[in-house]
Design a protein around this motif. Sequence first.
Motif, PDB file in Angstrom:
ATOM      1  N   LYS A   8       0.964  -1.284   0.168  1.00 31.08           N
ATOM      2  CA  LYS A   8       0.011   0.052  -0.019  1.00 31.08           C
ATOM      3  C   LYS A   8       0.857   1.101   0.026  1.00 31.08           C
ATOM      4  CE  LYS A   8      -3.928  -1.989   2.426  1.00 31.08           C
ATOM      5  NZ  LYS A   8      -4.804  -1.944   3.746  1.00 31.08           N
ATOM      6  N   ARG A   9       0.422   2.418  -0.819  1.00 31.94           N
ATOM      7  CA  ARG A   9       1.050   3.679  -0.679  1.00 31.94           C
ATOM      8  C   ARG A   9       0.827   4.491   0.880  1.00 31.94           C
ATOM      9  NH1 ARG A   9      -0.379   7.210  -5.586  1.00 31.94           N
ATOM     10  NH2 ARG A   9       1.111   8.581  -4.717  1.00 31.94           N
ATOM     11  N   ARG A  10       2.020   4.671   1.169  1.00 36.11           N
ATOM     12  CA  ARG A  10       2.067   5.243   2.462  1.00 36.11           C
ATOM     13  C   ARG A  10       1.452   6.935   2.196  1.00 36.11           C
ATOM     14  NH1 ARG A  10       6.383   5.277   6.727  1.00 36.11           N
ATOM     15  NH2 ARG A  10       4.826   4.669   8.150  1.00 36.11           N
ATOM     16  N   VAL A  11       0.394   7.283   3.189  1.00 36.32           N
ATOM     17  CA  VAL A  11      -0.103   8.685   2.849  1.00 36.32           C
ATOM     18  C   VAL A  11       1.129   9.689   3.632  1.00 36.32           C
ATOM     19  CG1 VAL A  11      -1.849   9.937   3.917  1.00 36.32           C
ATOM     20  CG2 VAL A  11      -2.450   7.659   3.264  1.00 36.32           C
ATOM     21  N   ALA A  12       1.175  10.429   2.871  1.00 33.91           N
ATOM     22  CA  ALA A  12       2.074  11.762   3.082  1.00 33.91           C
ATOM     23  C   ALA A  12       1.269  12.749   3.989  1.00 33.91           C
ATOM     24  CB  ALA A  12       2.838  12.182   1.922  1.00 33.91           C
TER      25      ALA A  12
END
Length: 67
Positions: A8-12
């Motif tokens: 999953k993409r990490r939330v910035a």
Amino acid sequence: MAKTIVRKRRVARRGWTRADVKELKQHSKNKSRVTTISRALKRTPGALRQKARALGIPLGHQRAKKK
């Protein structure tokens, strides 16, 4: 069969600067639409609503009810 691992993409997350808060308050006074504010500040409508509630300011405008 080999299973593939989905990452999953990490939330910035970005913090709120004083300039961001000032602009949000100005949009609140102008009764700008939430979608317009969202594009201007590059934040989600949900994030704007949460911050406005934390600051105790109204956000967006209410459409006039038809008679």
